[in-house]
Write a protein that holds these residues in place. Structure first.
Motif, mmCIF file in Angstrom:
data_model
loop_
_atom_site.group_PDB
_atom_site.id
_atom_site.type_symbol
_atom_site.label_atom_id
_atom_site.label_comp_id
_atom_site.label_asym_id
_atom_site.label_seq_id
_atom_site.Cartn_x
_atom_site.Cartn_y
_atom_site.Cartn_z
ATOM 1 N N MET A 220 46.346 40.268 43.826
ATOM 2 C CA MET A 220 45.396 39.300 43.354
ATOM 3 C C MET A 220 43.906 39.323 44.022
ATOM 4 S SD MET A 220 46.149 35.148 43.979
ATOM 5 C CE MET A 220 46.462 35.269 45.702
ATOM 6 N N THR A 221 43.909 39.893 45.256
ATOM 7 C CA THR A 221 42.568 39.904 45.783
ATOM 8 C C THR A 221 41.615 41.339 45.545
ATOM 9 O OG1 THR A 221 43.549 40.723 47.909
ATOM 10 C CG2 THR A 221 43.352 38.267 47.589
ATOM 11 N N ASP A 222 42.539 42.193 45.256
ATOM 12 C CA ASP A 222 41.885 43.629 45.187
ATOM 13 C C ASP A 222 41.820 44.056 43.760
ATOM 14 O OD1 ASP A 222 41.597 43.402 48.216
ATOM 15 O OD2 ASP A 222 43.362 44.519 48.411
ATOM 16 N N GLN A 223 42.470 43.637 42.971
ATOM 17 C CA GLN A 223 42.482 43.915 41.679
ATOM 18 C C GLN A 223 42.101 43.086 40.731
ATOM 19 O OE1 GLN A 223 45.820 46.280 40.267
ATOM 20 N NE2 GLN A 223 46.594 46.813 42.335
ATOM 21 N N ILE A 224 42.776 41.927 40.669
ATOM 22 C CA ILE A 224 42.346 40.807 39.553
ATOM 23 C C ILE A 224 41.126 40.035 39.994
ATOM 24 C CG2 ILE A 224 43.284 38.631 38.450
ATOM 25 C CD1 ILE A 224 46.026 39.544 39.302
ATOM 26 N N PHE A 225 40.706 39.554 41.075
ATOM 27 C CA PHE A 225 39.384 38.707 41.350
ATOM 28 C C PHE A 225 38.689 39.559 42.173
ATOM 29 C CE2 PHE A 225 43.110 35.500 40.616
ATOM 30 C CZ PHE A 225 42.781 35.358 39.258
ATOM 31 N N GLN A 226 38.609 40.681 42.533
ATOM 32 C CA GLN A 226 37.629 41.176 43.402
ATOM 33 C C GLN A 226 36.247 41.390 43.006
ATOM 34 O OE1 GLN A 226 37.665 45.437 44.268
ATOM 35 N NE2 GLN A 226 38.508 46.059 42.310
ATOM 36 N N TYR A 227 36.003 41.229 41.655
ATOM 37 C CA TYR A 227 34.701 41.373 41.088
ATOM 38 C C TYR A 227 33.851 40.042 41.078
ATOM 39 C CZ TYR A 227 35.786 46.130 40.195
ATOM 40 O OH TYR A 227 35.943 47.655 39.969
ATOM 41 N N ASP A 228 34.776 38.894 40.895
ATOM 42 C CA ASP A 228 34.294 37.740 40.751
ATOM 43 C C ASP A 228 34.250 36.645 41.811
ATOM 44 O OD1 ASP A 228 33.961 37.571 37.716
ATOM 45 O OD2 ASP A 228 35.982 38.482 38.007
ATOM 46 N N GLY A 258 58.329 42.513 41.120
ATOM 47 C CA GLY A 258 57.858 43.418 40.166
ATOM 48 C C GLY A 258 56.302 43.125 40.098
ATOM 49 N N LYS A 259 55.865 43.311 38.759
ATOM 50 C CA LYS A 259 54.540 43.226 38.288
ATOM 51 C C LYS A 259 54.081 41.774 38.247
ATOM 52 C CE LYS A 259 55.622 45.010 34.173
ATOM 53 N NZ LYS A 259 57.041 45.334 34.494
ATOM 54 N N VAL A 260 52.760 41.926 38.465
ATOM 55 C CA VAL A 260 51.975 40.352 38.447
ATOM 56 C C VAL A 260 51.517 40.424 37.055
ATOM 57 C CG1 VAL A 260 49.950 39.151 39.175
ATOM 58 C CG2 VAL A 260 51.289 40.472 41.028
ATOM 59 N N GLY A 268 35.381 26.350 43.984
ATOM 60 C CA GLY A 268 33.988 25.996 43.552
ATOM 61 C C GLY A 268 33.904 25.364 42.140
ATOM 62 N N GLY A 269 35.013 24.494 41.501
ATOM 63 C CA GLY A 269 35.154 23.814 40.661
ATOM 64 C C GLY A 269 35.271 24.681 39.479
ATOM 65 N N LYS A 270 35.606 25.839 39.515
ATOM 66 C CA LYS A 270 35.764 26.886 38.221
ATOM 67 C C LYS A 270 37.006 27.571 38.482
ATOM 68 C CE LYS A 270 33.687 30.566 35.680
ATOM 69 N NZ LYS A 270 32.484 31.579 35.338
ATOM 70 N N THR A 271 37.802 27.543 37.272
ATOM 71 C CA THR A 271 39.009 28.606 37.400
ATOM 72 C C THR A 271 38.891 29.749 36.761
ATOM 73 O OG1 THR A 271 40.185 26.374 37.229
ATOM 74 C CG2 THR A 271 41.462 28.284 36.771
ATOM 75 N N TYR A 272 39.172 30.916 37.598
ATOM 76 C CA TYR A 272 39.280 32.275 36.860
ATOM 77 C C TYR A 272 40.515 32.747 36.775
ATOM 78 C CZ TYR A 272 34.628 32.225 39.329
ATOM 79 O OH TYR A 272 33.356 32.155 39.861
ATOM 80 N N SER A 273 40.842 33.528 35.704
ATOM 81 C CA SER A 273 42.276 33.819 35.127
ATOM 82 C C SER A 273 42.190 35.585 34.791
ATOM 83 C CB SER A 273 42.844 33.091 34.026
ATOM 84 O OG SER A 273 41.509 33.348 32.798
ATOM 85 N N GLY A 274 43.376 35.822 35.153
ATOM 86 C CA GLY A 274 43.356 37.515 34.800
ATOM 87 C C GLY A 274 44.776 37.763 34.325
ATOM 88 N N PHE A 275 44.942 38.594 33.131
ATOM 89 C CA PHE A 275 46.376 38.762 32.508
ATOM 90 C C PHE A 275 46.381 40.498 32.433
ATOM 91 C CE2 PHE A 275 44.522 34.769 31.164
ATOM 92 C CZ PHE A 275 45.536 34.186 31.105
ATOM 93 N N ARG A 276 47.601 40.721 32.772
ATOM 94 C CA ARG A 276 48.161 42.254 32.741
ATOM 95 C C ARG A 276 48.308 42.459 31.157
ATOM 96 N NH1 ARG A 276 52.301 46.077 33.319
ATOM 97 N NH2 ARG A 276 51.647 47.311 34.872
ATOM 98 N N PHE A 277 47.835 43.779 30.934
ATOM 99 C CA PHE A 277 47.837 44.291 29.588
ATOM 100 C C PHE A 277 47.930 45.777 29.615
ATOM 101 C CE2 PHE A 277 46.484 45.370 25.059
ATOM 102 C CZ PHE A 277 47.478 44.778 24.526
ATOM 103 N N GLU A 278 48.675 46.270 28.819
ATOM 104 C CA GLU A 278 49.206 47.770 28.894
ATOM 105 C C GLU A 278 48.517 48.318 27.546
ATOM 106 O OE1 GLU A 278 52.889 49.542 29.816
ATOM 107 O OE2 GLU A 278 53.061 47.896 31.581
ATOM 108 N N HIS A 279 47.678 49.277 27.490
ATOM 109 C CA HIS A 279 47.128 49.678 26.257
ATOM 110 C C HIS A 279 46.406 51.195 26.638
ATOM 111 C CE1 HIS A 279 42.645 49.776 27.211
ATOM 112 N NE2 HIS A 279 43.184 48.828 28.105
ATOM 113 N N ASP A 280 46.733 52.245 25.598
ATOM 114 C CA ASP A 280 46.402 53.459 25.527
ATOM 115 C C ASP A 280 47.061 54.236 26.805
ATOM 116 O OD1 ASP A 280 44.903 53.248 23.590
ATOM 117 O OD2 ASP A 280 43.182 52.934 24.648
ATOM 118 N N LEU A 293 38.629 43.022 33.454
ATOM 119 C CA LEU A 293 38.144 42.373 34.843
ATOM 120 C C LEU A 293 37.322 43.555 35.876
ATOM 121 C CD1 LEU A 293 41.005 39.918 35.890
ATOM 122 C CD2 LEU A 293 38.818 39.516 34.727
ATOM 123 N N LYS A 294 37.684 44.649 35.645
ATOM 124 C CA LYS A 294 37.316 45.723 36.444
ATOM 125 C C LYS A 294 35.815 46.026 35.783
ATOM 126 C CE LYS A 294 38.469 49.937 35.685
ATOM 127 N NZ LYS A 294 39.251 51.265 35.724
#
Length: 480
Positions: A220-228, A258-260, A268-280, A293-294
């Motif tokens: 959650m902290t190092d992959q999904i939301f680390q840039y935001d 297992g997987k997240v 801060g009054g804003k909700t961020y979201s991230g979803f796992r998706f496999e492609h290629d 997100l990356k």
């Protein structure tokens, strides 16, 4: 000469004295003195008083130890108490099938010590460890691992059982000098669950209280939301998070996570979201609109480095001694420090390049290239290979025209040098076409599940539940 009448008078005086003696008061201690066989009235009264007192005492004293109230029938209840299990006695066993003994590995206990406690010879242990499945599974025992021994009465080990992995159990049957192996499948199921929490003291404490493992927290902290989200300074009391994840269950017991699949974070009054998706063939996390997100580039290809020389149109070269352009940024670091690829790319050049010394050039597509110079040695990547963002492509050194160990880093757009510290990084390519449609079909149910769960937990209103926004960059151009 006798005086007439003297005898008669004497008898009268004796009679008077006798009667006076009978009616004279006497003390209690003299009651027996001169008793003539009859009790006086006083004696009868005294005896009656003592007799009454004796009867009264006899009636009262025994009652002190008795409950004088009428006994009532009190309701009684019985409760079965679980008794600790008795140690299994090997001497009490003898029927095949009832002689399995399950033991749990203690902290610091070795396999040899455990077999010795069970009375199994070391030679038998060595025979078991010759089996490939046993050697792999029993090489490193963790505390709490359960092992089963089939030990009949006064006999040698008949069978040995252990877990090969979460889904398979191995049973070794000892038949003379031979060992037969039977692999037993253990059905497992995957359940999708939602965990949510609210921060009161720290994110880690709240996440652990919500049931998240340290590995899930790191995702959650190092992959999904680390840039935001800056988890060192942006987190506040009352911030909330929710995570959709897979869990593995076996025989009614959760054995792993297992997987997240998705996560949201409100701060801060804003909700961020991230979803796992496999492609290629790869799995990434995307915002709700299908944008990765990356970020396409990381600004500092060396962790925790310091800038020793910035981007400049003109400066005096420390080795050549004349004024010339410095079209990059120098990061001071110890020799041997790892150098990471700033973004996904294909290796364009690996080798010696004049004053740059050992140099690597990466082509990131869309006209963007990066250059890494003065390396002490290269990484494992060759020209033409694909390099993922963050991969180690070399190590800090002082090759070429350098006065000390450092990394010279350049960023070029269509061949033109740009300042890596200020350039607007290009945003990552979003999903398109069929991939975007597949992404929306997959992420829709996950987002709805999070909203439903948070509405139930936090009693959110319909308007609040609809405020789950996509996790997009908060700086211009999507800079990370």
């Amino acid at each position: 000469m006798t005086v007439p009448g003297s005898g008669s008078n004497r008898r009268k005086r004796l009679k008077a004295l006798r009667e006076a003696a009978l009616h004279r008061p006497v003390l209690a201690r003299h009651l027996s003195d001169g008793f003539n066989g009859r009790w006086s009235r006083r004696q009868w009264m005294t005896a009656s008083l003592f007799a009454s007192m004796g009867l009264l005492v006899a009636a009262i004293v025994p009652g002190f130890n008795q409950d004088l109230t009428t006994p009532t029938a009190a309701p009684r209840q019985s409760m079965a108490l679980a008794l600790p299990p008795l140690p299994v006695s090997r001497g009490a066993q003898g029927v095949e099938g009832d002689s399995w003994q399950i033991v749990s590995v203690r902290s610091g206990q070795t396999l040899g010590q455990l077999f010795e406690e069970m009375g199994v010879p070391a030679a038998t242990l060595h025979r078991i460890l010759e089996q490939p499945s046993a050697k792999a599974a029993l090489g490193r025992l963790r505390p709490g691992t359960e092992l089963a021994f089939d030990l009949p009465v006064n006999g040698a080990l008949r069978a040995f059982r252990f877990d090969q992995d979460d889904m398979h159990r191995v049973e070794l049957t000892l038949d003379g000098d031979a060992i037969r192996e039977n692999v037993i499948a253990r059905p497992v199921e995957t359940r999708t669950t939602v965990a949510t929490g609210e921060i009161t003291s720290s994110l880690y404490a709240a996440a652990r209280k919500a049931g998240l493992s340290p590995a899930t927290i790191a995702v959650m902290t190092d992959q999904i939301f680390q840039y935001d989200i800056d988890f060192n300074s942006d987190i506040q009391r009352g911030d909330r998070f929710s995570v959709v994840m897979d869990e593995t269950w076996r025989e009614g017991e959760r054995i792993g996570r297992g997987k997240v699949l998705a996560a949201t974070f409100t701060t801060g009054g804003k909700t961020y979201s991230g979803f796992r998706f496999e492609h290629d063939g790869t799995a990434e996390y995307f915002s709700a609109d299908g944008r990765p997100l990356k970020k396409a580039f990381i600004r500092m290809p060396i962790p925790f480095a310091r800038v020793t020389s910035g981007f400049s149109r003109a400066r005096k070269h420390p080795v050549l001694g004349r004024v010339r352009r410095h079209d990059g940024v120098d990061y001071g670091a110890r020799s041997g420090t790892q150098i990471m690829a700033a973004g996904d790319a294909r290796v364009q050049f690996v080798g010696w390049k004049g004053g740059y010394g050992r140099t690597v050039i990466l082509d990131h597509g869309r006209g963007n290239t990066t250059l890494y110079a003065h390396m002490s040695r290269f990484g494992k990547y060759k020209v033409g290979q694909r390099v993922p963002q963050g991969a180690v492509i070399g190590y800090v050194g002082a090759s070429g025209l350098a006065t000390g160990p450092h990394l010279h880093y350049e960023f070029r757009v269509n061949g033109v040098h740009r300042n890596p510290l200020t350039v607007t990084m290009p945003p990552p390519e979003p999903l398109k076409g069929a991939q975007l449609a597949a992404f929306r079909a997959q992420t829709g149910p996950a987002l709805a599940r999070i909203e439903q769960f948070e509405k139930l937990i936090y009693a959110r209103t319909g308007a609040d539940a609809g405020q789950v926004a996509s996790a997009e960059a908060t700086t211009p151009g999507g800079e990370g």
